[in-house]
Design a protein around this motif. Structure first.
Motif, PDB file in Angstrom:
ATOM      1  N   VAL A 415      42.616  29.889  41.764  1.00 15.96           N
ATOM      2  CA  VAL A 415      41.766  30.758  41.203  1.00 15.96           C
ATOM      3  C   VAL A 415      40.361  31.204  41.738  1.00 15.96           C
ATOM      4  O   VAL A 415      40.000  32.132  41.652  1.00 15.96           O
ATOM      5  CB  VAL A 415      41.372  30.186  39.589  1.00 15.96           C
ATOM      6  N   ALA A 416      39.673  30.140  42.363  1.00 16.86           N
ATOM      7  CA  ALA A 416      38.534  30.114  42.699  1.00 16.86           C
ATOM      8  C   ALA A 416      38.679  31.068  44.214  1.00 16.86           C
ATOM      9  O   ALA A 416      37.796  31.923  44.540  1.00 16.86           O
ATOM     10  CB  ALA A 416      37.751  28.972  43.149  1.00 16.86           C
ATOM     11  N   ALA A 417      39.729  30.690  44.784  1.00 14.77           N
ATOM     12  CA  ALA A 417      40.180  31.630  46.073  1.00 14.77           C
ATOM     13  C   ALA A 417      40.408  33.032  45.859  1.00 14.77           C
ATOM     14  O   ALA A 417      39.884  33.963  46.542  1.00 14.77           O
ATOM     15  CB  ALA A 417      41.297  30.937  46.808  1.00 14.77           C
ATOM     16  N   PHE A 418      41.021  33.221  44.691  1.00 16.79           N
ATOM     17  CA  PHE A 418      41.391  34.613  44.622  1.00 16.79           C
ATOM     18  C   PHE A 418      40.008  35.470  44.144  1.00 16.79           C
ATOM     19  O   PHE A 418      39.973  36.790  44.442  1.00 16.79           O
ATOM     20  CB  PHE A 418      42.556  34.633  43.465  1.00 16.79           C
ATOM     21  N   ALA A 419      39.175  34.747  43.269  1.00 15.97           N
ATOM     22  CA  ALA A 419      37.846  35.306  43.056  1.00 15.97           C
ATOM     23  C   ALA A 419      37.178  35.633  44.024  1.00 15.97           C
ATOM     24  O   ALA A 419      36.438  36.722  44.222  1.00 15.97           O
ATOM     25  CB  ALA A 419      37.179  34.471  41.961  1.00 15.97           C
ATOM     26  N   LEU A 420      37.040  34.721  45.138  1.00 14.65           N
ATOM     27  CA  LEU A 420      36.251  34.843  46.195  1.00 14.65           C
ATOM     28  C   LEU A 420      36.781  36.016  47.114  1.00 14.65           C
ATOM     29  O   LEU A 420      35.997  36.503  47.886  1.00 14.65           O
ATOM     30  CB  LEU A 420      36.071  33.457  47.011  1.00 14.65           C
TER      31      LEU A 420
END
Length: 440
Positions: A415-420
């Motif tokens: 989730v953090a990678a997709f947001a980033l």
């Protein structure tokens, strides 16, 4: 990049005006870029170079955006808007070594191709060329024509530098973490249990982390400013959890740990070996973006060419990481956590690319959020053992029962990678992200 024209000393006023329409209530970007009192400026806005220069250029002013302000605010026609912009930001023009720096600085502060029409240019690069050409320079500087196509991108210049330096930053240093980790695991397999083994583990882990730090201080992954304490702590936690967290969480759910839980050595070796493809993919993206910046004739063209390059670099890294994880698992006889390690690798590479290109807040938040989720899940399981707090572990136990302990770092990092990624695509496709840090 092909130069559109060779501007004369004061030829900006002879070009046909191409004013961009500004709707009712929409702020005119020319006002803040040109500065207070300058032709085309209707109110004082922040300057590109942050100076406090006087806002008015000599001569009568004329605004291509005439009529966008109230009565008496627009200057009479016949002025030179480019000259006024140069007067306001003379420090930026004087320190620039090529038009590329001026274009990137203009773009970083809100100038678009549409805004450049107010200054009688079809794009920001053309406006930057004229500003660079009209700045008085030393005689030695006039020998080199100010064309984007002749500007040597930094990665290309560094590639033509001395061979030993390139070999060190692109081959030897990136291979060092993987070699040290492989040596540590091979030594531990032969070492007998005891205090000496524990000391060897501590020394080996510190050596691997030091090698990773060397890779981050030299070469394509080098950031212009050191990463903050939050970034370092979150990164260390995420790496530590990838190696130790799944076993600890699974043991905690089962009522332990009452003994040493299993360590994911395959994931540790795969991530250490992946430093090499991370450096090469960062080099591929940075060098390709600089070459496209030198050839582009507009901000939109550059952004359209840079976005697929970023996605291709990330895809190549993930493919290499998956292969190295599988290879490490086969060598050690233990299946690695492909989902969690892959999501963590994507998160760390995107965060590092943003840090390298001058963005700090977004990667800090993403890394800290992913680390906080993992910590919160682990703490909720441990806290559920307190009287009356058994409900705290219900979400974690349900997730682990259905998907396994690996689901926690996979979801947190993915989730953090997709947001980033959603932030990195527009941020790294801007021209200002691929110039010298002093011009950002």
């Amino acid at each position: 990049m092909t130069t559109h024209h060779a501007p004369g000393p004061l030829d900006a006023a002879s070009r046909p005006a191409q004013p961009a329409h500004t709707g009712p209530g929409e702020p005119d970007p020319v006002r803040s870029l040109a500065g207070p009192g300058a032709p085309g400026a209707l109110y004082a806005g922040p300057g590109l170079s942050g100076d406090t220069a006087a806002g008015s250029a000599s001569g009568t002013g004329g605004s291509p955006a005439q009529g966008s302000g109230g009565p008496g605010t627009a200057a009479p026609p016949g002025g030179d808007p480019v000259k006024a912009l140069m007067h306001r930001h003379r420090e930026l023009c004087a320190r620039a070594v090529d038009p590329l720096e001026i274009a990137a600085a203009l773009e970083a502060h809100g100038m678009t191709d549409r805004t450049a029409a107010h200054f009688r240019h079809r794009d920001v690069f053309s406006l930057a060329e004229e500003m660079y050409a009209r700045v008085p320079r030393h005689s030695s500087d006039r020998s080199a024509p100010p064309a984007f196509a002749q500007a040597v991108p930094e990665p290309v210049a560094s590639a033509a530098a001395a061979g030993p330096s390139r070999l060190l930053t692109l081959v030897l240093l990136p291979a060092l973490p993987g070699a040290l980790c492989a040596g540590l695991l091979a030594g531990l397999a032969q070492a007998p249990p005891g205090r000496a083994r524990t000391l060897a583990v501590v020394a080996g882990v510190l050596a691997v982390l030091s090698a990773v730090q060397l890779c981050l201080r030299h070469g394509p992954l080098r950031s212009p400013r050191p990463a903050g304490v939050a970034v370092r702590l979150a990164t260390l936690w995420l790496l530590g959890y990838a190696v130790l967290g799944d076993g600890l969480l699974d043991a905690a759910v089962r009522g332990g740990p009452d003994r040493l839980w299993p360590v994911d050595t395959a994931t540790a070796l795969g991530l250490a070996l992946a430093m090499w493809p991370a450096v090469l993919c960062a080099r591929l993206f940075t060098g390709g973006a600089r070459r496209r910046l030198a050839r582009s004739r507009g901000l939109g063209e550059f952004a359209a060419a840079t976005r697929p390059l970023l996605l291709a670099s990330l895809t190549c890294y993930l493919a290499a990481l998956a292969g190295l994880l599988a290879l490490a698992g086969a060598a050690l006889g233990a299946p690695p956590a492909l989902g969690g390690a892959g999501a963590l690798g994507a998160l760390l590479l995107l965060a590092r690319l943003l840090l390298v290109h001058g963005h700090r807040a977004t990667p800090t938040v993403a890394l800290a959020t992913a680390a906080g989720v993992e910590l919160a899940v682990l703490c909720s399981v441990l806290a559920s053992r307190l009287p009356g707090c058994g409900f705290l572990a219900v979400p974690a136990e349900t997730l682990i029962e259905v998907c396994g302990a690996e689901a926690v770092p996979t979801l947190a990092c993915a989730v953090a990678a997709f947001a980033l990624l959603g932030r990195a695509v527009p941020a790294l496709s801007r021209a200002s992200a691929h110039t010298d840090p002093g011009t950002r």
